[in-house]
Design an enzyme around this catalytic site. Sequence first.
Site, PDB file in Angstrom:
ATOM      1  N   GLU A 153      52.851  24.951  16.405  1.00  0.00           N
ATOM      2  CA  GLU A 153      51.923  23.856  16.649  1.00  0.00           C
ATOM      3  C   GLU A 153      52.361  22.502  16.096  1.00  0.00           C
ATOM      4  O   GLU A 153      52.160  21.481  16.734  1.00  0.00           O
ATOM      5  CB  GLU A 153      50.528  24.209  16.131  1.00  0.00           C
ATOM      6  CG  GLU A 153      49.895  25.383  16.854  1.00  0.00           C
ATOM      7  CD  GLU A 153      49.849  25.202  18.369  1.00  0.00           C
ATOM      8  OE1 GLU A 153      49.992  24.065  18.850  1.00  0.00           O
ATOM      9  OE2 GLU A 153      49.691  26.219  19.069  1.00  0.00           O
ATOM     10  N   MET A 194      46.592  26.077  26.815  1.00  0.00           N
ATOM     11  CA  MET A 194      47.356  27.196  26.256  1.00  0.00           C
ATOM     12  C   MET A 194      48.705  27.267  26.940  1.00  0.00           C
ATOM     13  O   MET A 194      48.796  27.231  28.166  1.00  0.00           O
ATOM     14  CB  MET A 194      46.573  28.499  26.441  1.00  0.00           C
ATOM     15  CG  MET A 194      47.307  29.741  25.960  1.00  0.00           C
ATOM     16  SD  MET A 194      47.529  29.735  24.144  1.00  0.00           S
ATOM     17  CE  MET A 194      48.921  30.874  24.014  1.00  0.00           C
ATOM     18  N   HIS A 226      52.607  18.239  25.011  1.00  0.00           N
ATOM     19  CA  HIS A 226      52.486  19.234  23.928  1.00  0.00           C
ATOM     20  C   HIS A 226      52.774  20.638  24.476  1.00  0.00           C
ATOM     21  O   HIS A 226      53.586  21.387  23.913  1.00  0.00           O
ATOM     22  CB  HIS A 226      51.066  19.129  23.353  1.00  0.00           C
ATOM     23  CG  HIS A 226      50.688  20.156  22.334  1.00  0.00           C
ATOM     24  ND1 HIS A 226      50.393  19.826  21.036  1.00  0.00           N
ATOM     25  CD2 HIS A 226      50.522  21.503  22.404  1.00  0.00           C
ATOM     26  CE1 HIS A 226      50.074  20.917  20.359  1.00  0.00           C
ATOM     27  NE2 HIS A 226      50.132  21.948  21.171  1.00  0.00           N
ATOM     28  N   GLU A 227      52.131  20.974  25.586  1.00  0.00           N
ATOM     29  CA  GLU A 227      52.315  22.328  26.137  1.00  0.00           C
ATOM     30  C   GLU A 227      53.749  22.514  26.631  1.00  0.00           C
ATOM     31  O   GLU A 227      54.302  23.603  26.532  1.00  0.00           O
ATOM     32  CB  GLU A 227      51.320  22.587  27.274  1.00  0.00           C
ATOM     33  CG  GLU A 227      49.847  22.404  26.894  1.00  0.00           C
ATOM     34  CD  GLU A 227      49.439  23.131  25.632  1.00  0.00           C
ATOM     35  OE1 GLU A 227      49.955  24.252  25.392  1.00  0.00           O
ATOM     36  OE2 GLU A 227      48.610  22.599  24.852  1.00  0.00           O
ATOM     37  N   ASN A 270      51.037  29.232  28.010  1.00  0.00           N
ATOM     38  CA  ASN A 270      51.648  30.406  28.621  1.00  0.00           C
ATOM     39  C   ASN A 270      52.904  29.987  29.387  1.00  0.00           C
ATOM     40  O   ASN A 270      52.838  29.085  30.219  1.00  0.00           O
ATOM     41  CB  ASN A 270      50.669  31.066  29.583  1.00  0.00           C
ATOM     42  CG  ASN A 270      49.292  31.206  28.963  1.00  0.00           C
ATOM     43  OD1 ASN A 270      49.130  31.893  27.968  1.00  0.00           O
ATOM     44  ND2 ASN A 270      48.321  30.505  29.517  1.00  0.00           N
ATOM     45  N   GLY A 313      41.967  23.228  24.161  1.00  0.00           N
ATOM     46  CA  GLY A 313      42.393  22.160  25.060  1.00  0.00           C
ATOM     47  C   GLY A 313      43.262  22.733  26.162  1.00  0.00           C
ATOM     48  O   GLY A 313      43.049  22.480  27.348  1.00  0.00           O
TER      49      GLY A 313
HETATM   50 ZN   LIG Z   1      49.789  23.978  20.876  1.00  0.00          ZN
END
Ligand SMILES: [Zn+2]
Length: 830
Positions: free
Chosen positions: A313, A258, A290-291, A260, A256
């Site tokens: 996570e 990432m 979430h990110e 970084n 979905g």
């Molecule tokens: Zn995640």
Amino acid sequence: MPALQRAEATVRARLLEVHGYTVDLDLTRGPDRFGSTAVIRFGCTEPGSDTFVDLEPATLHRAVLNGQPLDVAALDGNRLALPGLRAENELLIEAEMRYSRTGEGLHRYTDPADDAVYLYATCGPDLAAKVFACFDQPDLKAPITLTATAPDEWTLVSNGAPVKSEGGHWEFAATKPISTYLFTVVAGPLHSVYGEHDGIPLGLHARRSLAAELDREAPELFEVTAASFDRLHELFDERYPFGEYHQAFVPEFNWGAMENPGCVVFRDEMLFRSPATFSEHERRAMVICHEMAHMWFGDLVTMRWWDDLWLNESFAEMLGYRIAAESTRFTGTWTGFSVQRKGWGYDADQRASTHPVAGNGTRSVAEAMVNFDGISYAKGASALRQLVAWLGDEAFFAGLNAYFADHLYGNAELPDFLAALAAASGRDVHGWAESWLRTSGVDTLRAEAERADDGTLTALTVVNEGERPHLIEVGGYRVEDGRVVPVGRVAVELGPGRRVAVPALVEAGAQLIVPNDSDLTWAKIRLDAHSWQLVTETLSAVEDDVTRAVLWAQARDLVRDAELDPAVYLDLMERHLPAETADAIVEAVLTFAHVHVVGRYLTGDRRAAGSAAISRTARALLAGDGGQGIRLAALRAAVESSGGEEQLAELRGWLNGEDVPAGLLVGPELRWAGLARLASLGELDEHRIAAELAREPGTEAEFGAARCRAALPDAEAKARAWRDLFTPDAMSNRLLEATARGFWASGDDTAKSAYALRYFERIGEAAHRGDIIARQLGETLYPVAQAASEVLTAAEQALADQELTPSLRRNLADCTDDLRRTRAVRAAFE
Ligand SMILES: [Zn+2]
């Protein structure tokens, strides 16, 4: 060469302290390779000892350690030995690396819309060595300073802020100390939109051919980003630590998104080239949050080893849903969590491969990564919701802030997290963790009701048949004139194996009882028989979205456990979905009905009847007055279940823009879904597919055409798709996925059975094609609906092959578990 072993990582982390990387990438060397020069400065605590550096070059030109050339021929797989370290060292590596077409390492993509070329790097979990030489493990963090040379018209974005760019030469600021798996660079003739919030420079980036979509979506993306930053800054003492915040939407991405630091990448389907439902906007908002939560959980403080993946996570998952619900206009995220996301985790937690949420003691990265599943996300997040319910927000966030302060720019493990929470709360967090994080499987919470002859409730007990403590709310409802009226929600603390009476709901005159009503915990629920009967009559009249989500999820669970005839589930759908008001529920129910009930559990005439039931439900929703998102979800289901002359004529009309239900548009995604349906029925030929591809070239068209070609029922088309699937490097990751998705859509049972048996003869070959392709072939292409006993036997024989990689073995084992479940459901009701 095997993946890095934990024991090796432990030794290397003890030995080394990495001071910094300078990385120079030359992106002007043609379509296959790029130049990569890395200088690593690092200390060694035991001078005289040896270690190794990770790199996967096409050609290693030069390696120099402390001024002394190393023999480049000594490169062994993806490792180069570094002998005789000094207290302070400098390593220079000059290499040429390969671009990737599987999304692993530096992925290169040619946009079919305009032939422009784009690159982006995916380094997680252990792919950084495909981009630059490094010590590729999460607990050797260091600042990374990037320079790069690229074609003049390109824009580059990376973790650090760009400080200079002229003549195609780019320089970026050194990052804060980060793990190598978090490095990225995104490059190409990008379209960008810039903004700022609370002193943080913001950037949004996408392919040039998605410029209109990015411009259209940018206000919403910025709005969610800003709201999420504000909330995170309220919750955490530490401000966002990584300078600028870029969000890049990239093609052919495997996940979905990432996290970084400073440069999150998303799959660019999230820019919605086609009309999207509210629930899809909501999920995207959740992913953005979430990110952003990862900037703290994962990026600022990182798990020491991959078996504590949950420390990244589960937190990001829980906070992603929570922050979106609390701080943005997407307030209904928990409904989607209950009815969609948790199913992913419940399924995983009931397979043979289930595992504890935390600290699995896995030896290699490869073994750890197979746990990148619904348990690490949905179950972990649910466990944390239980923890918050038990400790309260104040103690929970005090513990988290102490944890961040103690491990800033460092690494941590489960005991560190527990110690911080125990200190902040004074509670037995370790005991909680033993039962929630160190065990596997799903508990069942059962309502036991005693009733008088007329159905009046006289006693109510909720039973915890599991080994964990649960804090839940039990809901009580009365049914009056077709309305479902709440009469009370009672908080109940259920110790392991405990039975707890709930007299308050008896006194309130409740008729329908829902355990785990507000979905605070992770458990299967079983209603008493009378309540279930009331649910079948009144489900759509239940007011609370989350309660309906819990009940729909329970119906799904009953079907999977062969306790409810899948045809009865479809009756429930046909009766109650047309009145449903939550997009997420409509999507989840239609998807389960299509993919699982009709796609797997029903056969023969029952399957045809099931498909017709979906079709009728979809048309009832289209004729109803639900919101645009619900009608769009219904149109998708109508397209996918179209059959018979009349409906196919209607479908062809929709694809030509005729008689499309009011307020809806057929975008590229739906158009290709419709074409795939026609292809699978033999109503489309190769010429038409080619014409459609030429009509509006682009990524959707490319994927859609691949799916359509694989879905054609004739033997020649099937043979061609099969050959392409099993030819290494014939297709990119996502083209292969599209082909795999189309493959089983057509063909008679005899042909499908024959291919299913051939599948298990050949699937071992996927072990040599990397984890991503192994997943596409081991999972997406798995013949889930071919449940004959000889297919199961072939699957079991394939699993006995010792040569399978951990990820391929896991994919096959999980799908084989699902195949057994399909057989059990069919056996129970046919
Ligand atoms: Zn995640």
